[in-house]
Enzyme design. Structure first.
Site, short mmCIF file in Angstrom:
data_model
loop_
_atom_site.label_atom_id
_atom_site.label_comp_id
_atom_site.label_asym_id
_atom_site.label_seq_id
_atom_site.Cartn_x
_atom_site.Cartn_y
_atom_site.Cartn_z
N CYS A 1 41.55 43.99 36.46
CA CYS A 1 41.74 43.70 37.88
C CYS A 1 41.80 44.98 38.70
O CYS A 1 41.26 45.03 39.82
CB CYS A 1 42.99 42.86 38.08
SG CYS A 1 42.83 41.20 37.39
N GLU B 1 43.49 38.17 40.88
CA GLU B 1 42.90 39.23 41.70
C GLU B 1 41.37 39.14 41.73
O GLU B 1 40.76 39.28 42.79
CB GLU B 1 43.31 40.62 41.18
CG GLU B 1 44.81 40.87 41.25
CD GLU B 1 45.54 40.52 39.96
OE1 GLU B 1 46.61 41.11 39.72
OE2 GLU B 1 45.06 39.64 39.20
N HIS C 1 41.24 35.97 36.42
CA HIS C 1 42.54 36.43 36.89
C HIS C 1 42.60 36.25 38.41
O HIS C 1 41.58 36.25 39.10
CB HIS C 1 42.74 37.91 36.55
CG HIS C 1 42.92 38.16 35.08
ND1 HIS C 1 43.48 39.32 34.61
CD2 HIS C 1 42.60 37.42 33.99
CE1 HIS C 1 43.51 39.28 33.29
NE2 HIS C 1 42.98 38.14 32.89
N CYS D 1 46.25 44.22 35.97
CA CYS D 1 45.83 44.67 34.65
C CYS D 1 44.65 45.64 34.82
O CYS D 1 44.10 45.75 35.93
CB CYS D 1 45.43 43.47 33.80
SG CYS D 1 43.84 42.73 34.26
#
Length: 153
Positions: free
Chosen positions: A84, A53, A51, A81
């Site tokens: 993250c 992040e 992801h 999410c």
């Protein structure tokens, strides 16, 4: 338009345009300067943890040569999410600027609600969790406690 958020948006567009992953970008800022930028690369790498992040945190930590990013802030195109968000907490980042919310991304197929429910309930019924070899694993913890040159994080 906020420059840092615009940079995160540009990252997200780049990743989408090159089929690297979903519409997500992130930028980490320290003292008013961008020190890392990333976009979602789940599809490019076949890594479910890739992801934006997470990748931005990895880059920033490598660049700064430390895991404590408490003097940094993160700009991300969507509300982080649970994975993250946990990484942001582990990195000790204190401020998160985000664009779209979790409900917005759920509407286009990125629905994290089951993870939030698992967190709220503490019940990971979809996941079999079987405790084995506890004593042997506790030996690792004891060894860590006695380690004279350990560094806490």
């Amino acid at each position: 338009m906020n420059y840092f958020m615009q940079t995160a948006i540009d990252e997200a567009r780049h990743g989408m345009d090159h089929n690297h992953g979903g519409p997500f970008g992130a930028v980490i800022v320290k003292d008013g300067e961008i020190i890392s930028r990333a976009h979602n690369e789940v599809l490019r790498t076949n890594d479910p943890t890739a992801h934006a992040e997470i990748l931005a945190i990895r880059q920033a930590s490598e660049l700064l040569d430390r895991f404590d990013l408490s003097d940094c802030e993160i700009y991300t195109t969507s509300e982080p999410c649970p994975m993250c968000l946990a990484a942001i907490y582990w990195a000790r980042i204190r401020t998160v600027y985000f664009g779209s919310g979790k409900e917005d991304v759920a509407r286009i197929g990125f629905d994290d609600s089951r993870f939030y429910e698992i967190i709220r309930s503490g019940n990971g019924s979809e996941l079999s969790r079987i405790n084995i070899e506890k004593e042997k694993c506790l030996e690792l913890l004891k060894r860590w406690e006695k380690k004279p040159d350990k560094q806490m994080y």
